[in-house]
Design an enzyme around this catalytic site. Sequence first.
Site, PDB file in Angstrom:
ATOM      1  N   LYS A  33     -15.494  41.681  94.782  1.00 27.04           N
ATOM      2  CA  LYS A  33     -15.319  40.783  95.770  1.00 27.04           C
ATOM      3  C   LYS A  33     -14.068  39.799  95.351  1.00 27.04           C
ATOM      4  O   LYS A  33     -13.863  39.662  94.232  1.00 27.04           O
ATOM      5  CB  LYS A  33     -16.760  39.513  95.591  1.00 27.04           C
ATOM      6  CG  LYS A  33     -16.907  38.785  96.667  1.00 27.04           C
ATOM      7  CD  LYS A  33     -17.260  39.196  98.023  1.00 27.04           C
ATOM      8  CE  LYS A  33     -17.827  38.323  98.981  1.00 27.04           C
ATOM      9  NZ  LYS A  33     -19.002  37.757  98.765  1.00 27.04           N
ATOM     10  N   HIS A  34     -13.369  39.857  96.296  1.00 30.26           N
ATOM     11  CA  HIS A  34     -12.046  39.243  96.162  1.00 30.26           C
ATOM     12  C   HIS A  34     -11.290  39.889  94.944  1.00 30.26           C
ATOM     13  O   HIS A  34     -10.877  39.075  94.051  1.00 30.26           O
ATOM     14  CB  HIS A  34     -12.150  37.530  95.883  1.00 30.26           C
ATOM     15  CG  HIS A  34     -12.730  36.969  97.080  1.00 30.26           C
ATOM     16  ND1 HIS A  34     -12.245  36.948  98.327  1.00 30.26           N
ATOM     17  CD2 HIS A  34     -13.898  36.467  97.339  1.00 30.26           C
ATOM     18  CE1 HIS A  34     -12.837  36.406  99.381  1.00 30.26           C
ATOM     19  NE2 HIS A  34     -13.891  35.963  98.493  1.00 30.26           N
ATOM     20  N   ASN A  73      -7.560  34.851  83.250  1.00 24.43           N
ATOM     21  CA  ASN A  73      -7.926  35.627  81.789  1.00 24.43           C
ATOM     22  C   ASN A  73      -9.536  35.957  82.112  1.00 24.43           C
ATOM     23  O   ASN A  73     -10.227  35.440  82.812  1.00 24.43           O
ATOM     24  CB  ASN A  73      -8.085  34.337  80.644  1.00 24.43           C
ATOM     25  CG  ASN A  73      -6.898  33.768  80.173  1.00 24.43           C
ATOM     26  OD1 ASN A  73      -5.939  34.773  79.723  1.00 24.43           O
ATOM     27  ND2 ASN A  73      -6.630  32.672  80.029  1.00 24.43           N
ATOM     28  N   HIS A  82      -2.816  40.130  86.907  1.00 19.94           N
ATOM     29  CA  HIS A  82      -2.661  38.880  87.782  1.00 19.94           C
ATOM     30  C   HIS A  82      -2.494  39.145  89.104  1.00 19.94           C
ATOM     31  O   HIS A  82      -2.223  40.347  89.523  1.00 19.94           O
ATOM     32  CB  HIS A  82      -1.354  38.274  87.267  1.00 19.94           C
ATOM     33  CG  HIS A  82      -1.403  37.521  85.726  1.00 19.94           C
ATOM     34  ND1 HIS A  82      -0.814  38.317  84.499  1.00 19.94           N
ATOM     35  CD2 HIS A  82      -2.054  36.755  85.146  1.00 19.94           C
ATOM     36  CE1 HIS A  82      -1.028  37.607  83.649  1.00 19.94           C
ATOM     37  NE2 HIS A  82      -1.967  36.779  83.760  1.00 19.94           N
TER      38      HIS A  82
END
Length: 529
Positions: A280-281, A423, A529
């Site tokens: 999800k996302h 993180n 990231h």
Amino acid sequence: MSGAPVTLRRALISVSDKTGLIEQAKRLAALGVELVSTGGTSKALKDAGLAVKDVSDLTGFPEMMDGRVKTLHPAVHGGLLYLRDNPSHVKDAADHGIGAIDLIYVNLYPFEATVASGADFETCIENIDIGGPAMLRAAAKNGAFVAVCTDGGDVDAVLAQAEANAGAVSHALLRRLAAKTYARTAAYDAAISGWYAKQIGEDAPDWAAIGGKLQQSLRYGENPHQKAAFYVTGEKRPGVATARQLQGKELSYNNINDTDAAYELIGELGSDKPAVAIIKHANPCGVALGPNIIEAYKAALACDPTSAFGGIVALNRPLDEETAKVITEIFTEVVIAPGADAAAEAIFAKKKNLRLLITDDLPDPATTGTFVKTVAGGFLLQDRDAGRIHLDDLEVVTKRAPTAQELEDMLFAWRVAKHVKSNTIVYAKDGVTAGIGAGQMSRIDSARIAARKAQDAQETAGWSDPRTKGCVAASDAFFPFADGLLQAASAGATAVIQPGGSIRDDEVIAAADEAGLAMVFTGMRHFRH
């Protein structure tokens, strides 16, 4: 510059991919267009009974040097470049016997396919087209007067107009073809320059170019007010770019992004055991290994069933009927798998909006590639994170060594953590994620969120304890302080895997020893990231 339609009278055709060529050439000939060609293309046209003039008839020179030199001549480039409405150009053409070329069809030597096939250096070099791009760029510069075709679809578009308008092609189409041509030759050169840089070990060349072919125009981007499109680079990596979509709505920008994340994670887990990841996302909300694919799915779903709603499901085994039935019990956007049997396809067919993608294989996590991220005024290039840690790479740094089961779970959790936004803290037990904390500014917050996710799953499933009791914890980067490690211990973790490398490693190791934890260092970080 003229904006009038152009009537086709002469076409130069030189193609490596001859799909549809004969039929298209016959249609051009039926319009009264003179055909000029080279080498193998000329032979194919003649063998089909078409009247064809060889390029050597225009230039007065034979093809030479194994075909390397055949079209690089004023009779060709002058015919492409001269401005038909410029008296000086028209006079020069007449004085030197240069006839106009109104259409050019060149689809270039198959350099990208040659590289993808694993061919050696010399073979790749020989598949770099020189004359083709030169002619295309020349014709595109004179796009007000020349129809420039880089693939069969371009020829079909030109023929459709010419056949409806007594051989004439509109200015608007000519301009569109010219613009496309520069993009095609740029992508071709980008492929060559990127390949050549790798051949000489150049990690950061002075100039970098990236090219791709349109796969899909998207309704919008990440949000409805953003425009977007999906381009493919030609990399033959199993995944969303190369998959076959068997059913469902068109993929959206977010579908493509999330499905790529899901299948890369599944590739990380390999094929030794059935595995399922729910995304999800772009972050996993549940990942599991199992004795079979349906049990792996159920275990992954139980990790965070709330987040799984409207998610992406990736499998490392072909989809079967029973698993398909379970998956369709909740709303799922996309399912991607190496295959699916007919019964599973029939189950999914009842869900018209559910996208089903088939890849035939899994991506190899150890294979490098190029990762691109844009920033204002530029872009960052790096290799795909192909770092892999195996059992022999682990360094035990605590007084207590991990058990065999803890080691197995730590490697599993580590591979999942690699695909979670930093993180991150991942808790896992018995080959199933127990809780995932993603993308927090503080590692201790990630540890807390992962523990909370595990408690939510416990309450939903009615378990006596959260899965974090007796679990292992994985951290994508080192613990800068002992607080994050102790948070993992308070959640129930008995063993921890992390890169190490903090200036406070000794303090973190001492805290682990005091808590009775086993801990291993990987020596490798996996920021994402």
